[in-house]
Design an enzyme around this catalytic site. Sequence first.
Site, short mmCIF file in Angstrom:
data_model
loop_
_atom_site.label_atom_id
_atom_site.label_comp_id
_atom_site.label_asym_id
_atom_site.label_seq_id
_atom_site.Cartn_x
_atom_site.Cartn_y
_atom_site.Cartn_z
N TYR A 93 -43.37 8.71 -59.18
CA TYR A 93 -43.93 9.45 -60.31
C TYR A 93 -43.65 8.69 -61.61
O TYR A 93 -44.48 8.66 -62.51
CB TYR A 93 -43.34 10.86 -60.37
CG TYR A 93 -43.85 11.74 -59.26
CD1 TYR A 93 -45.07 12.40 -59.38
CD2 TYR A 93 -43.14 11.89 -58.08
CE1 TYR A 93 -45.56 13.20 -58.35
CE2 TYR A 93 -43.62 12.69 -57.05
CZ TYR A 93 -44.83 13.34 -57.19
OH TYR A 93 -45.31 14.13 -56.17
N ASN A 116 -54.60 17.89 -58.26
CA ASN A 116 -55.71 17.08 -57.76
C ASN A 116 -56.58 17.93 -56.82
O ASN A 116 -56.11 18.37 -55.78
CB ASN A 116 -55.14 15.87 -57.02
CG ASN A 116 -56.19 15.07 -56.29
OD1 ASN A 116 -57.38 15.20 -56.54
ND2 ASN A 116 -55.74 14.26 -55.36
N CYS A 124 -53.31 11.37 -53.95
CA CYS A 124 -52.09 11.88 -54.58
C CYS A 124 -50.90 11.84 -53.62
O CYS A 124 -49.75 11.83 -54.07
CB CYS A 124 -52.32 13.30 -55.11
SG CYS A 124 -52.91 14.47 -53.88
N HIS A 125 -51.17 11.77 -52.33
CA HIS A 125 -50.09 11.70 -51.34
C HIS A 125 -49.31 10.39 -51.42
O HIS A 125 -48.20 10.29 -50.90
CB HIS A 125 -50.64 11.91 -49.91
CG HIS A 125 -51.63 10.86 -49.50
ND1 HIS A 125 -52.97 10.91 -49.85
CD2 HIS A 125 -51.49 9.73 -48.76
CE1 HIS A 125 -53.61 9.88 -49.35
NE2 HIS A 125 -52.71 9.13 -48.69
N GLU A 151 -51.23 5.94 -42.74
CA GLU A 151 -51.55 4.74 -43.51
C GLU A 151 -50.61 3.57 -43.27
O GLU A 151 -51.01 2.43 -43.38
CB GLU A 151 -51.56 5.07 -45.01
CG GLU A 151 -52.73 5.94 -45.41
CD GLU A 151 -52.86 6.10 -46.90
OE1 GLU A 151 -52.25 5.33 -47.67
OE2 GLU A 151 -53.59 7.00 -47.32
#
Length: 160
Positions: A93, A116, A124-125, A151
């Site tokens: 962040y 979001n 946003c993850h 991912e």
Amino acid sequence: MSTTLYIDFLRSSPLGELTITCSSKGVQKIEWGITESERKPNQLTQKTISQLTAFFKGKQHEFDLVLDPEGTDFQQEVWAELTNIPYGKTISYEELATRLGDEKVIRAAASANGKNPIPIVIPCHRVIGKDGSLTGFSGGLWRKKKLLELEQGWTQQKLF
């Protein structure tokens, strides 16, 4: 003047069911679960479902969709910055705030991140705690963890 909304559902994903809402301009929302809305698909809802399905199968790493999220100018700025985080990578962040030009906006950036309306597509993850911990996610931390694992084979760092 009211805007026509197009709605469709992705009923089978590793994150559960999703509702996709699009305006005539672009994707407006991806919501967790099936809303009580009536199904009214169009080409963009179908394209979104197709790309999400490919993403979940590991066959697509970037989305090619026109987006139309509703939010303040600052939220739009944060969401645009989120799309610059590469697939398989994460940032903190604090780094998000720095990328926005001011470390002091960390709380505001985190708040915008949490609001979001198009999760997954606007990634946003990919924003995590400075210490590598998972923090806040509109769909629950289990979904955030699953997306990160999808991912990059990501595993949460042990703190102790």
